[in-house]
Scaffold this active site. Sequence first.
Site, PDB file in Angstrom:
ATOM      1  N   HIS A  14      44.705  62.381  17.370  1.00 51.65           N
ATOM      2  CA  HIS A  14      44.259  61.394  18.370  1.00 51.65           C
ATOM      3  C   HIS A  14      42.796  61.679  18.687  1.00 51.65           C
ATOM      4  CE1 HIS A  14      45.279  59.080  22.348  1.00 51.65           C
ATOM      5  NE2 HIS A  14      44.008  58.906  22.012  1.00 51.65           N
ATOM      6  N   HIS A  16      38.997  59.499  18.602  1.00 56.25           N
ATOM      7  CA  HIS A  16      38.206  58.289  18.356  1.00 56.25           C
ATOM      8  C   HIS A  16      36.854  58.733  17.825  1.00 56.25           C
ATOM      9  CE1 HIS A  16      41.028  55.727  20.723  1.00 56.25           C
ATOM     10  NE2 HIS A  16      41.264  56.887  21.308  1.00 56.25           N
ATOM     11  N   HIS A 194      48.308  53.272  21.331  1.00 57.57           N
ATOM     12  CA  HIS A 194      48.128  53.870  22.652  1.00 57.57           C
ATOM     13  C   HIS A 194      49.129  53.197  23.595  1.00 57.57           C
ATOM     14  CE1 HIS A 194      44.378  55.400  21.105  1.00 57.57           C
ATOM     15  NE2 HIS A 194      43.975  55.860  22.273  1.00 57.57           N
ATOM     16  N   GLU A 197      49.196  55.524  28.828  1.00 57.77           N
ATOM     17  CA  GLU A 197      48.058  56.326  29.310  1.00 57.77           C
ATOM     18  C   GLU A 197      47.854  55.978  30.786  1.00 57.77           C
ATOM     19  OE1 GLU A 197      44.297  55.384  27.445  1.00 57.77           O
ATOM     20  OE2 GLU A 197      43.322  57.210  28.187  1.00 57.77           O
ATOM     21  N   ASP A 275      40.953  63.209  21.904  1.00 55.88           N
ATOM     22  CA  ASP A 275      40.658  61.827  22.304  1.00 55.88           C
ATOM     23  C   ASP A 275      39.186  61.468  22.060  1.00 55.88           C
ATOM     24  OD1 ASP A 275      41.493  59.339  23.128  1.00 55.88           O
ATOM     25  OD2 ASP A 275      41.764  59.845  25.235  1.00 55.88           O
ATOM     26  N   ASP A 276      38.331  61.745  23.038  1.00 60.08           N
ATOM     27  CA  ASP A 276      36.890  61.441  22.947  1.00 60.08           C
ATOM     28  C   ASP A 276      36.130  62.682  23.391  1.00 60.08           C
ATOM     29  OD1 ASP A 276      36.923  58.314  22.519  1.00 60.08           O
ATOM     30  OD2 ASP A 276      38.363  58.742  24.118  1.00 60.08           O
TER      31      ASP A 276
HETATM   32  N1  HPA Z   1      42.299  54.993  25.682  1.00 60.59           N
HETATM   33  C1  HPA Z   1      42.160  53.736  25.285  1.00 60.59           C
HETATM   34  N2  HPA Z   1      41.168  53.360  24.493  1.00 60.59           N
HETATM   35  C2  HPA Z   1      40.281  54.252  24.076  1.00 60.59           C
HETATM   36  C3  HPA Z   1      40.393  55.568  24.472  1.00 60.59           C
HETATM   37  C4  HPA Z   1      41.454  55.966  25.305  1.00 60.59           C
HETATM   38  O1  HPA Z   1      41.621  57.129  25.701  1.00 60.59           O
HETATM   39  N3  HPA Z   1      39.340  56.208  23.883  1.00 60.59           N
HETATM   40  C5  HPA Z   1      38.664  55.317  23.164  1.00 60.59           C
HETATM   41  N4  HPA Z   1      39.227  54.110  23.278  1.00 60.59           N
HETATM   42 ZN    ZN Z   2      42.663  57.487  22.690  1.00 54.76          ZN
END
Ligand code: HPA
Ligand code: ZN
Length: 334
Positions: A14, A16, A194, A197, A275-276
């Site tokens: 996971h 991006h 996703h 969240e 994630d990021d």
């Molecule tokens: N959630 C949803 N979209 C996203 C995320 C995330 O954590 N990171 C980059 N796009």
């Molecule tokens: Zn994500």
Amino acid sequence: MPDFIARMPKAELHLHIEGTLEPDMMFELAARNSVELPFDSVEEVRAAYEFTDLQSFLDIYYQGAAVLRTTADFRDLMWAYLERAASDGVRHAEMFFDPQTHTERGIGFEVFMAGFAEARERARVELGVTSLLIMCFLRHLPETAAFETLDAARPYLEHIAAVGLDSSEVGHPPEGFERVFAMARDAGLRVVAHAGEEGPPSYITGALDSLGAERIDHGVSCEQDDALVARLAAEGIPLTMCPLSNVRLRGIARIEDHNLRRLMDRGVKVTVNSDDPSYFGGYVADNYRAVQQGLGLSHTDLATLARNSIEASFLDDEAKEALLAEIAEMAISD
Ligand code: HPA
Ligand code: ZN
């Protein structure tokens, strides 16, 4: 413990790629491409990374992606991530990319796919890191735009393993993308999404039943529905959780409150991911360290998480067995 974490073979599932853009690379690419940034310094950028929820992050994340313009930019971005991931013990990465963020700016698949291919091949040869690409549809845009994206991706499908669904979750349930996901499955693509969240557990159920998701990205809210937790455990549906992301986007107040360990204890196949990482203050090993400390995980628990990441990946059985054997050979004592 930190050394043990970095040495453990693991998969990151996971991630991006646009979320790995570090502030110094943002400035470098802005200069290279004559793109105006609303920031004067790296410190100012970091100060702007004070998020209150998912949307407050997404606004800055899409703005940052605007510096990515050429094949070389996408290559450099992906190489920087894969090199960093290798130093965290990542042996296989399944990376999201958001084509619509780029095609909307007039940057086509031929530009970013060429850059991705170059970096991925170099990482395979020089770092021993294998990787796959997961093409995400932006759920704040209509399904018609997702169909156009799938069409534009047709010439590149041999380089794309799966489709995913990301961006603003609440108000954009998975059912709105049922048809485009069916078409993607027909094209031979695997499916993740996703869900849970910020959205309710019904979005997780929707991702499984409407989209055919094989893994759930995040899945935090599943805990509100006991039957859903039991289903995830019984069906072996993996969750790709991102603990530091959840804290930074304030879905979870403190790392000590994260439900990752409770879900593991209930038999859910949980994985740890970043994630990021540029925006959330940590790469994958930092996420392992954070949950190890915050939730008091043992070496055995950490090895379970690493094993889960391999098992939940889209690698073939032979590649999985080889990595699992390496984990099994690590001396683990608690
Ligand atoms: N959630 C949803 N979209 C996203 C995320 C995330 O954590 N990171 C980059 N796009
Ligand atoms: Zn994500």
